[in-house]
Design a protein around this motif. Structure first.
Motif, PDB file in Angstrom:
ATOM      1  N   TRP A 260      30.611  41.001  29.649  1.00 56.13           N
ATOM      2  CA  TRP A 260      29.844  40.250  28.659  1.00 56.13           C
ATOM      3  C   TRP A 260      30.714  39.723  27.520  1.00 56.13           C
ATOM      4  O   TRP A 260      30.220  39.071  26.610  1.00 56.13           O
ATOM      5  N   LEU A 261      32.026  39.991  27.570  1.00 54.53           N
ATOM      6  CA  LEU A 261      32.930  39.556  26.512  1.00 54.53           C
ATOM      7  C   LEU A 261      33.908  38.496  27.025  1.00 54.53           C
ATOM      8  O   LEU A 261      34.181  38.411  28.225  1.00 54.53           O
ATOM      9  N   LYS A 262      34.478  37.730  26.113  1.00 52.25           N
ATOM     10  CA  LYS A 262      35.380  36.647  26.478  1.00 52.25           C
ATOM     11  C   LYS A 262      36.705  37.158  27.033  1.00 52.25           C
ATOM     12  O   LYS A 262      37.470  36.386  27.629  1.00 52.25           O
ATOM     13  N   GLU A 263      36.999  38.455  26.899  1.00 55.57           N
ATOM     14  CA  GLU A 263      38.254  39.012  27.394  1.00 55.57           C
ATOM     15  C   GLU A 263      38.214  39.384  28.874  1.00 55.57           C
ATOM     16  O   GLU A 263      39.215  39.854  29.423  1.00 55.57           O
ATOM     17  N   TYR A 264      37.078  39.215  29.531  1.00 50.29           N
ATOM     18  CA  TYR A 264      36.973  39.490  30.973  1.00 50.29           C
ATOM     19  C   TYR A 264      38.080  38.745  31.704  1.00 50.29           C
ATOM     20  O   TYR A 264      38.363  37.579  31.409  1.00 50.29           O
ATOM     21  N   ARG A 265      38.701  39.381  32.701  1.00 52.56           N
ATOM     22  CA  ARG A 265      39.878  38.811  33.360  1.00 52.56           C
ATOM     23  C   ARG A 265      40.079  39.430  34.731  1.00 52.56           C
ATOM     24  O   ARG A 265      39.346  40.349  35.117  1.00 52.56           O
ATOM     25  N   LEU A 266      41.101  38.968  35.459  1.00 43.84           N
ATOM     26  CA  LEU A 266      41.374  39.466  36.799  1.00 43.84           C
ATOM     27  C   LEU A 266      42.668  40.264  36.847  1.00 43.84           C
ATOM     28  O   LEU A 266      43.677  39.879  36.244  1.00 43.84           O
ATOM     29  N   GLY A 267      42.626  41.385  37.571  1.00 41.01           N
ATOM     30  CA  GLY A 267      43.805  42.174  37.880  1.00 41.01           C
ATOM     31  C   GLY A 267      44.048  42.169  39.377  1.00 41.01           C
ATOM     32  O   GLY A 267      43.238  41.664  40.158  1.00 41.01           O
ATOM     33  N   GLN A 268      45.144  42.768  39.783  1.00 41.49           N
ATOM     34  CA  GLN A 268      45.536  42.717  41.198  1.00 41.49           C
ATOM     35  C   GLN A 268      46.097  44.054  41.658  1.00 41.49           C
ATOM     36  O   GLN A 268      46.926  44.668  40.992  1.00 41.49           O
ATOM     37  N   LYS A 286      49.680  48.002  41.068  1.00 41.03           N
ATOM     38  CA  LYS A 286      48.832  47.228  40.155  1.00 41.03           C
ATOM     39  C   LYS A 286      49.668  46.282  39.303  1.00 41.03           C
ATOM     40  O   LYS A 286      50.701  46.655  38.760  1.00 41.03           O
ATOM     41  N   THR A 287      49.175  45.037  39.162  1.00 41.88           N
ATOM     42  CA  THR A 287      49.774  44.055  38.263  1.00 41.88           C
ATOM     43  C   THR A 287      48.654  43.276  37.580  1.00 41.88           C
ATOM     44  O   THR A 287      47.541  43.189  38.098  1.00 41.88           O
ATOM     45  N   GLY A 288      48.973  42.700  36.426  1.00 42.63           N
ATOM     46  CA  GLY A 288      47.960  41.909  35.769  1.00 42.63           C
ATOM     47  C   GLY A 288      48.258  41.672  34.299  1.00 42.63           C
ATOM     48  O   GLY A 288      49.238  42.201  33.760  1.00 42.63           O
ATOM     49  N   PRO A 289      47.417  40.890  33.658  1.00 39.20           N
ATOM     50  CA  PRO A 289      46.344  40.144  34.312  1.00 39.20           C
ATOM     51  C   PRO A 289      46.908  38.979  35.117  1.00 39.20           C
ATOM     52  O   PRO A 289      47.919  38.392  34.736  1.00 39.20           O
ATOM     53  N   VAL A 290      46.259  38.663  36.235  1.00 35.46           N
ATOM     54  CA  VAL A 290      46.722  37.566  37.083  1.00 35.46           C
ATOM     55  C   VAL A 290      45.918  36.287  36.848  1.00 35.46           C
ATOM     56  O   VAL A 290      46.292  35.228  37.349  1.00 35.46           O
ATOM     57  N   PHE A 291      44.821  36.398  36.109  1.00 38.92           N
ATOM     58  CA  PHE A 291      44.011  35.228  35.752  1.00 38.92           C
ATOM     59  C   PHE A 291      43.184  35.627  34.550  1.00 38.92           C
ATOM     60  O   PHE A 291      42.465  36.623  34.596  1.00 38.92           O
ATOM     61  N   GLN A 292      43.312  34.867  33.461  1.00 37.29           N
ATOM     62  CA  GLN A 292      42.580  35.219  32.254  1.00 37.29           C
ATOM     63  C   GLN A 292      42.165  33.962  31.516  1.00 37.29           C
ATOM     64  O   GLN A 292      42.646  32.866  31.781  1.00 37.29           O
ATOM     65  N   GLY A 293      41.243  34.151  30.573  1.00 40.45           N
ATOM     66  CA  GLY A 293      40.662  33.034  29.866  1.00 40.45           C
ATOM     67  C   GLY A 293      41.609  32.395  28.865  1.00 40.45           C
ATOM     68  O   GLY A 293      42.693  32.896  28.570  1.00 40.45           O
ATOM     69  N   THR A 294      41.145  31.267  28.350  1.00 41.24           N
ATOM     70  CA  THR A 294      41.842  30.526  27.307  1.00 41.24           C
ATOM     71  C   THR A 294      40.850  30.270  26.185  1.00 41.24           C
ATOM     72  O   THR A 294      39.692  30.710  26.245  1.00 41.24           O
ATOM     73  N   ALA A 295      41.277  29.521  25.186  1.00 40.84           N
ATOM     74  CA  ALA A 295      40.361  29.167  24.104  1.00 40.84           C
ATOM     75  C   ALA A 295      39.242  28.267  24.597  1.00 40.84           C
ATOM     76  O   ALA A 295      38.168  28.205  23.994  1.00 40.84           O
ATOM     77  N   GLU A 296      39.454  27.585  25.732  1.00 39.45           N
ATOM     78  CA  GLU A 296      38.454  26.652  26.272  1.00 39.45           C
ATOM     79  C   GLU A 296      37.626  27.241  27.403  1.00 39.45           C
ATOM     80  O   GLU A 296      36.485  26.823  27.612  1.00 39.45           O
ATOM     81  N   VAL A 297      38.195  28.157  28.156  1.00 37.41           N
ATOM     82  CA  VAL A 297      37.499  28.776  29.292  1.00 37.41           C
ATOM     83  C   VAL A 297      37.559  30.283  29.098  1.00 37.41           C
ATOM     84  O   VAL A 297      38.629  30.877  29.234  1.00 37.41           O
TER      85      VAL A 297
END
Length: 369
Positions: A260-268, A286-297
């Motif tokens: 529910w927060l803007k910090e939600y992201r993907l790990g691997q 484990k590595t990450g984050p491999v995909f995370q948000g920006t100021a726009e997304v």
């Protein structure tokens, strides 16, 4: 430097043309204002988001894309020849009036196994919060048809005492499957033990399966939210595991931080050799984050993967938050991803809404938003 898919390099010429067109538009007569304000639909491109909703799941079979979703205590399937258009939703199952799965249907996934279709989903015996009763179940198609009809095969066992007939399953959501070396596995997000608060850490677990509707072993924890990029918010989570295979490796791409927060992201998690035992946690790196948000997304997560219509490109579907305000208002997005020299996925950065993206290779027409 922003890392968008390489295909987006082609956008430069398009954006230049749009700039020139806007410059000329100042000479348009006032009575053409409404027409001028409409988005220009450029053939061969689409823009995100592609749909409203969350937890996108897509599977490609025989040239068609099948999307699976849940809302209003029902599970829906849609079919489309286009990855960027989800198609008309058809309800294929509704919750019963009573029982463990009468409410809170979450994040269904559609899988084709052994000539039939299976839908894995989470549900609960009690509607709404606190979310204390989520368990994972499975539906089986009566024939080789993704639109069913489906039989409810019941709750899957997601606990630590499978040898006892009366053993209770533990809290479990986001269950998916992995087929490796002839063995079927289940992977899901769960609690360590049943507690009386949903403000509880979530971990990733794995177990063997005897068949698509029967878990045959006690669970093994393969991931805990312990890295700095997985922690530090209101609640530490590992959830939404999805499987990728490439060049003799297995990847579990999962969501972390708070949904529910803007910090939600993907790990691997990476299994560096398919001959390694996936039920041994030490075999996963484990590595990450491999995909995370920006100021726009913001708040990117809970993904699924497929290929372009012609099979030459790899594509990521994911959801993102509609604003920075905490909550579950989200939409669905798509973009191409690539592979790094070591065989691991390279997702780059999420493409902002409204930026034209070339349609998946082999897709002739596209929905413009």
């Amino acid at each position: 430097m922003k890392r968008y898919p390489k295909s987006n390099i082609r956008l430069a010429a398009l954006l230049l043309c749009q700039f020139l067109l806007l410059g000329c538009a100042t000479a348009v007569a006032p009575n053409q204002q409404q027409e001028r304000d409409q988005p220009v639909a450029e053939e061969g491109y689409f823009t995100n988001p592609i749909a409203d909703g969350a937890d996108p799941w897509v599977i490609k079979k025989e040239g068609m894309y099948y999307f699976c979703s849940a809302s209003h205590n029902a599970i829906y399937i849609s079919k489309s020849a286009k990855l960027t258009e989800l198609g008309q939703k058809v309800a294929v199952w509704e919750t019963p009036d009573s029982g463990w799965n009468k409410s809170n249907v979450w994040a269904p996934e559609l899988h084709h196994l052994n000539g039939k279709w299976y839908i894995y989903y989470a549900a609960a015996q009690k509607a709404g919060a606190p979310f204390l009763y989520q368990r994972s179940g499975v539906l089986e198609s009566e024939a080789d048809d993704p639109f069913g009809p489906y039989r409810d095969k019941g709750m899957l066992y997601t606990g630590d005492s499978i040898q006892y007939a009366s053993a209770a399953a533990q809290w479990a959501i986001d269950l998916t499957t992995l087929k490796l070396n002839g063995q079927l596995y289940s992977i899901w997000s769960g609690w360590e033990k049943q507690v009386e608060t949903d403000r509880t850490k979530q971990y990733l677990y794995m177990a063997t399966m005897r068949n698509p509707w029967t878990i045959s072993s006690n669970r093994v924890r393969i991931s805990s939210p312990e890295q700095p990029w997985e922690t530090g918010g209101e609640l530490d989570l590992n959830e939404g595991p999805q499987v990728l295979k490439h060049q003799g490796k297995v990847f579990i791409i999962y969501s972390t931080r708070e949904s529910w927060l803007k910090e939600y992201r993907l790990g691997q998690l990476t299994l560096s050799d398919t001959l390694l035992n996936p039920m041994q946690p030490e075999n996963w790196e484990k590595t990450g984050p491999v995909f995370q948000g920006t100021a726009e997304v913001m708040g990117v997560g809970h993904c699924s993967f497929t290929t372009s219509p012609d099979g030459t490109e790899n594509w990521l579907l994911y959801h993102s938050k509609k604003s920075s305000v905490p909550g579950w208002a989200r939409d669905i997005r798509a973009q191409e991803f690539e592979w790094q020299p070591d065989g691991s996925p390279e997702f780059g950065e999420p493409v902002p809404a409204g930026v034209p993206i070339p349609v998946p290779a082999g897709q002739q027409q596209v929905l413009h938003r």
